[in-house]
Enzyme design. Structure first.
Site, short mmCIF file in Angstrom:
data_model
loop_
_atom_site.label_atom_id
_atom_site.label_comp_id
_atom_site.label_asym_id
_atom_site.label_seq_id
_atom_site.Cartn_x
_atom_site.Cartn_y
_atom_site.Cartn_z
N LYS A 171 92.92 -89.31 35.44
CA LYS A 171 91.95 -88.89 36.45
C LYS A 171 92.32 -89.43 37.82
O LYS A 171 92.15 -88.74 38.84
CB LYS A 171 90.55 -89.36 36.06
CG LYS A 171 89.45 -88.98 37.06
CD LYS A 171 89.32 -87.47 37.25
CE LYS A 171 88.35 -87.08 38.36
NZ LYS A 171 86.94 -87.34 38.02
N LYS A 239 86.00 -93.95 46.82
CA LYS A 239 86.03 -94.89 45.70
C LYS A 239 87.20 -94.60 44.78
O LYS A 239 87.93 -95.50 44.35
CB LYS A 239 84.70 -94.80 44.95
CG LYS A 239 84.60 -95.67 43.70
CD LYS A 239 84.91 -94.91 42.41
CE LYS A 239 83.96 -93.77 42.16
NZ LYS A 239 84.25 -93.10 40.85
#
Length: 292
Positions: A171, A239
């Site tokens: 990811k 983030k």
């Protein structure tokens, strides 16, 4: 059909939980904001007033939370998932977090007799709604096999990529590619505008050639129209780029293009654009070119 506890019913989690209901699973959901829980109930799910209530009778537990500290608090906390889940349950964490945190969660889960998968997703809100997400799954093969039915209810490209933490590593690579792609689509759009080209026509033909991409198809119209309602917020991509940078350092790697786009995303968030869709990175490119 399975009894499912679902923690985190936001932009991604809400539609995913609704698709599990549509597939015939019994879904009990919890979210800090009651309106999200009410939406799940309207879609045919059930409401829980706490994490403990959501997971106590669940065979499969989904978490879809913003960041690593949230997962640690909700899963590992004193009255969290592992404190209340029954032995033999399966934990499927779809959050995007640090790989080391996923490994730690899996270890803690095993001590409680709970199998754990890190299963972050890609595709944004539209694919969450359609149930066509791409899901990259880390964990043991038997846990992946046990999760297949529920994962099929929320995604169409579902791949077991390795042991615990591997899903999060893939990811991170996904978020690296997406951020870079958004940045280049933004630069191409500003380039076309500066030369007075019909941007709709230009983007159409670019999308049909080697420059075409899912990002270009999904984002170019909103970027052309300066519509940045969030499907995935810039602050969350910020983030995620931090996860990419940290994981690259851990492996002794340099990612020069990734570092540059990370700085652009960070600047966008610092200037107050964190709540915008990540396609709002276009604003940084236009500002750098004095074309506000």
């Amino acid at each position: 059909m399975s009894k499912v506890g679902f923690i985190g019913l936001g932009i991604m989690g809400g539609p995913m939980a609704a698709n599990l209901v549509k597939a015939g699973h019994e879904v009990v959901g919890y979210n800090r904001s009651q309106a999200k829980v009410d939406k799940l109930v309207a879609d045919g799910g059930k409401a829980a007033a706490s994490v403990a209530e959501a997971v106590r009778d669940a065979e499969i537990i989904f978490t879809m939370l913003p960041d690593s500290p949230d997962v640690e608090a909700v899963v590992l906390g004193e009255d969290g998932v592992l404190a209340n889940a029954k032995s033999g349950a399966l934990l499927v964490d779809c959050s995007t977090i640090r790989p080391d945190v996923s490994r730690r969660v899996a270890e803690a889960a095993a001590e409680k007799g709970v199998r754990a998968l890190d299963a972050p997703v890609s595709g944004g809100e539209p694919k969450a709604i359609d149930g066509t997400l791409s899901i990259m799954v880390g964990g043991e093969a038997d846990a992946f096999a046990a999760a297949q039915d529920v994962l099929n209810a929320v995604g169409t490209t579902i791949v077991h990529v390795g042991p615990s933490g591997a899903g999060q590593t893939v990811k991170a690579a996904n978020q690296l590619i997406v951020a870079g792609n958004i940045g280049l689509v933004a630069e191409a759009l500003v380039f076309l505008e500066a030369h007075g080209v019909d941007t709709e026509a230009g983007m159409k033909v670019l999308g049909g050639g080697l420059a075409g991409s899912t990002v270009l198809d999904a984002k170019n119209e909103k970027m052309r129209n300066r519509e940045f309602a969030p499907g995935f917020r810039l602050e969350l991509h910020h983030k995620d780029m931090g996860i990419v940078q940290a994981a690259a350092r851990d492996a002794g790697l340099t990612i020069p293009l990734g570092s540059l786009v990370s700085q652009l995303v960070a600047a966008a968030v610092a200037q107050g654009d964190g709540k915008l869709d990540h396609s709002g990175l276009l604003k940084q490119i236009t500002q750098l070119n004095g074309r506000d």
